[in-house]
Scaffold this motif. Structure first.
Motif, PDB file in Angstrom:
ATOM      1  N   ARG A 182      -8.085   6.987   4.119  1.00  0.00           N
ATOM      2  CA  ARG A 182      -6.727   6.584   3.750  1.00  0.00           C
ATOM      3  C   ARG A 182      -5.927   6.230   4.995  1.00  0.00           C
ATOM      4  O   ARG A 182      -5.176   5.239   4.996  1.00  0.00           O
ATOM      5  N   LYS A 190       0.833  -1.203   0.000  1.00  0.00           N
ATOM      6  CA  LYS A 190       0.000   0.000   0.000  1.00  0.00           C
ATOM      7  C   LYS A 190       0.869   1.256   0.000  1.00  0.00           C
ATOM      8  O   LYS A 190       0.588   2.215  -0.735  1.00  0.00           O
ATOM      9  N   THR A 213     -15.549  -3.762   2.651  1.00  0.00           N
ATOM     10  CA  THR A 213     -14.142  -4.132   2.779  1.00  0.00           C
ATOM     11  C   THR A 213     -13.844  -5.329   1.884  1.00  0.00           C
ATOM     12  O   THR A 213     -14.692  -6.197   1.677  1.00  0.00           O
ATOM     13  N   SER A 266      -6.906   2.853   6.047  1.00  0.00           N
ATOM     14  CA  SER A 266      -6.401   1.801   5.157  1.00  0.00           C
ATOM     15  C   SER A 266      -4.976   1.400   5.499  1.00  0.00           C
ATOM     16  O   SER A 266      -4.542   0.296   5.150  1.00  0.00           O
ATOM     17  N   SER A 318     -10.288   3.393  -0.876  1.00  0.00           N
ATOM     18  CA  SER A 318      -8.882   3.008  -0.952  1.00  0.00           C
ATOM     19  C   SER A 318      -8.853   1.610  -1.545  1.00  0.00           C
ATOM     20  O   SER A 318      -9.300   0.651  -0.911  1.00  0.00           O
ATOM     21  N   ASP A 368      -8.851  -3.574   1.571  1.00  0.00           N
ATOM     22  CA  ASP A 368      -9.244  -2.362   0.862  1.00  0.00           C
ATOM     23  C   ASP A 368     -10.564  -1.885   1.455  1.00  0.00           C
ATOM     24  O   ASP A 368     -11.378  -2.691   1.927  1.00  0.00           O
ATOM     25  N   LEU A 369     -10.780  -0.556   1.412  1.00  0.00           N
ATOM     26  CA  LEU A 369     -11.942   0.047   2.065  1.00  0.00           C
ATOM     27  C   LEU A 369     -12.697   0.921   1.066  1.00  0.00           C
ATOM     28  O   LEU A 369     -12.140   1.886   0.526  1.00  0.00           O
TER      29      LEU A 369
END
Length: 319
Positions: free
Chosen positions: A121, A53, A260, A124, A147, A130-131
């Motif tokens: 963010r 990430k 998610t 995340s 994200s 991932d969101l």
């Protein structure tokens, strides 16, 4: 894009989830209730996912994070829910430190009180998931912020601001006007704050790349040309099972929905060590064999389905 040189996904002895084992049918909703205690899943790969990430945020920020300006209160709500949950659920991994959360055993500290980053963010950077933030509008639920560092053959930029039904348009039998699309809309509308849900998807890929974006134009080209995902080398050595664990949770204040997505990558060969390999591999082969042309094109498996079914058949027969 691949992981940084030297980085590897830690391979579990056995897959954590096996949605290809016949317990669910491909291209169905197959939602199950989720104990809120089990909202987030962790394993030894946390640092690998967070490092990837970091790399994607540094090199492709506009491709992995989007937001509508008025979503910050809802993003803040996500962070305020997630941070205390992690500290309580995983005290060996997360610890409060000043005005933020420290990830134990690393140099990572995520500011949670007044984050300099967008709250979603910041959230995340705490978890491998991932969101995605979905918001209700006149046209249904739309993607209002997200994200997405580990897409499974879709593009965040192409889906941003679009309705749920339009997002699912490429998925066979899931697009606008279908019975499934209407059912998903009702599920989102009726989702209770106190009862999150989860579902699983599976796909097969060559190699262990986590970041697998795909534009709509690329999808059309792939469906038209139907190229193989794999080289002429041994397919079984290249094939990875890509599992998506998805959860839906309605936020109590904004009434937005947090979606998610947790990616698991397991080499196909790990099935040969599974104590139930005969039944699991046979079920997986049956699911692959039963996919129709549109479904195979969507998963990018048209050129490789028969070879994959043969590999799974050998695994099933090896018990």
């Amino acid at each position: 894009m691949s992981l940084q040189e030297g980085e590897q996904i830690a391979l579990n002895e056995m897959p954590r989830h096996t949605p290809y084992d016949g317990s669910t049918k491909p291209f169905t909703i197959a939602l199950k209730t989720l104990d809120p205690t089990d909202w987030i899943e962790l394993d030894a790969d946390l640092e690998t996912y967070l490092a990837e990430k970091d790399r994607l945020y540094a090199t492709l920020p506009d491709k992995v994070f989007v937001e509508e300006p008025d979503t910050h209160p809802a993003q803040r709500e996500v962070l305020d829910m997630l941070a205390p949950y992690l500290v309580e659920r995983f005290p060996e991994t997360y610890r409060r430190n000043g005005t933020g959360i420290e990830i134990v055993g690393t140099s990572r500290h995520v500011e949670t009180s007044q984050p300099s980053l967008s709250p979603l963010r910041a959230a995340s950077l705490l978890v491998p998931e991932d969101l995605i933030l979905m918001r209700r509008s006149d046209d249904g639920w739309r993607l209002a912020a997200g994200s997405l560092c580990f897409p499974s053959s879709w593009s965040l930029g192409e889906k941003f601001g679009r309705s749920l039904q339009d997002i699912h348009e490429p998925v066979p039998a899931f697009g606008r006007g279908t019975r499934t699309a209407d059912l998903i809309q009702r599920i989102f509308d009726n989702l209770a704050v106190e009862q999150p849900v989860q579902r699983f998807n599976w796909s097969l890929q060559a190699g262990n790349d986590l970041y697998l974006p795909f534009s709509h134009a690329q999808r059309i080209d792939r469906a038209t040309n139907r190229p193989s995902k794999f080289s002429d080398d041994e397919l079984a050595a290249q094939a990875f099972m890509r599992i998506e664990r998805q959860t839906l949770r309605k936020l109590p204040n904004s009434r937005d929905i947090l979606f998610t997505i947790r990616i698991y990558l397991d080499p196909l060969t790990v099935l040969s060590r599974h104590p139930d390999r005969a039944s699991i591999a046979a079920s997986f082969a049956s699911q692959l064999a039963a996919l129709d042309e549109a479904q195979l094109d969507y998963k990018g498996l048209t050129a490789d389905r028969d070879r994959l079914v043969a590999v799974l058949g050998k695994i099933a027969a090896s018990s």
